[in-house]
Write an enzyme that holds these catalytic residues in place. Structure first.
Site, PDB file in Angstrom:
ATOM      1  N   GLU A  45       0.853  -1.190   0.000  1.00 14.50           N
ATOM      2  CA  GLU A  45       0.000   0.000   0.000  1.00 14.50           C
ATOM      3  C   GLU A  45       0.891   1.242   0.000  1.00 14.50           C
ATOM      4  O   GLU A  45       1.993   1.244   0.563  1.00 14.50           O
ATOM      5  CB  GLU A  45      -0.846  -0.036   1.280  1.00 14.50           C
ATOM      6  N   LYS A  49      -9.682   0.845  -1.662  1.00  9.47           N
ATOM      7  CA  LYS A  49      -9.789   0.322  -0.299  1.00  9.47           C
ATOM      8  C   LYS A  49     -11.152   0.632   0.303  1.00  9.47           C
ATOM      9  O   LYS A  49     -11.593   1.786   0.323  1.00  9.47           O
ATOM     10  CB  LYS A  49      -8.676   0.934   0.553  1.00  9.47           C
ATOM     11  N   CYS A  87      -4.510  -3.437   3.519  1.00  5.59           N
ATOM     12  CA  CYS A  87      -4.206  -3.134   4.912  1.00  5.59           C
ATOM     13  C   CYS A  87      -5.358  -3.423   5.890  1.00  5.59           C
ATOM     14  O   CYS A  87      -5.634  -4.567   6.205  1.00  5.59           O
ATOM     15  CB  CYS A  87      -3.726  -1.688   5.017  1.00  5.59           C
TER      16      CYS A  87
END
Length: 267
Positions: free
Chosen positions: A40, A106, A142
């Site tokens: 990321e 995300k 993440c």
């Protein structure tokens, strides 16, 4: 399938970060990697304004990655930031390869441990899967790793591999949580998990601020939750050969995806 996880520490110079991607991707491809995964925020690290550096996936950074993937004949998954309509940005994974270009924004934003990602980042809404060499790969970023349903939905749709790119925030117990969560998602889905995080900047002598940076410890986990290979805290590349038949065999042996049942609500 031979995969490479490139654990690096990005900074606030997009050109310098891209140069790292070019050099490490060429090295990984020379070692036979077909899929090369980056963390990321590889394009630009957290800790500075994101709005001014955000680019569409077909902007200069994304186009350079796509050209690199075409040149090397590999698929590259890399974290970047793309513009959102409300002045914020999306935290985006770009996937570029012979099959074309795709991206994942995300979904679960890191509003935790005193950090508020949603202040500058807009949440994505859609799952994303890509195919490579007959395998289906689900994408995650993440904080997504704390939400099992995302991984289960991708696996139920056929994903045998989950990629988790991260800039994992440091702190007490955070390395242990990272490993626990990554291994749990493999067991949840009876699939491989490729978890690639930013290196720990402290190893490089960089003093981190309050924004998430990295702790390293990228790893490849089997469908049974076994850590097949891992890195330490510093910058490095992990090369692993995946036996895709192992995921299919695990799903026959432990058919958790087929055995799922809808849950009712209590009165």
């Amino acid at each position: 399938m031979r995969v490479a996880l490139v654990q690096l520490s990005s900074g606030h110079d997009v050109a310098a970060n891209l140069a790292k991607v070019v050099a490490t991707a060429r090295s990984a491809a020379a070692r036979g990697a077909e899929l090369i995964v980056y963390p990321e925020a590889t394009m630009f690290a957290f800790g500075a304004s994101l709005s001014g550096i955000a680019q569409p996936v077909d902007g200069p950074f994304g186009s350079a990655v796509r050209s690199l993937a075409d040149e090397l004949g590999v698929t590259i998954i890399v974290g970047m930031f793309t513009p959102a309509d409300d002045g914020r940005v999306f935290n985006t994974l770009l996937a570029a390869g012979p099959g074309g270009t795709s991206s994942y924004d995300k979904i679960h934003l890191f509003d935790a441990f005193g950090f508020q990602e949603s202040r500058t980042v807009a949440a994505g809404t859609d799952l994303r899967r890509i195919t490579l060499g007959g395998a289906t790969i689900g994408l995650a970023t993440c904080y997504d790793v704390r939400f099992p349903v995302l991984f289960i939905e991708n696996a139920a749709a056929g994903a045998e591999i989950a990629v988790v790119s991260a800039s994992w925030a440091a702190g007490p117990g955070k390395v242990e949580q990272w490993e626990l969560l990554v291994r749990a998602r493999a067991v949840d889905t009876t699939g491989f998990v490729l978890a690639c995080g930013q290196a720990d900047p402290a190893v490089l002598g960089v003093v981190a601020g309050s924004a998430p940076t990295g702790v390293g410890h990228s790893m490849v986990v089997s469908p049974y939750g076994e850590v097949l290979a891992r890195l330490g805290a510093g910058e490095d590349t992990l090369i692993v050969d995946l036996d895709l038949a192992a995921a299919r065999a695990a799903r026959d042996a432990i058919p958790v995806l087929r055995n799922r049942r809808p849950l009712g609500t209590s009165a």
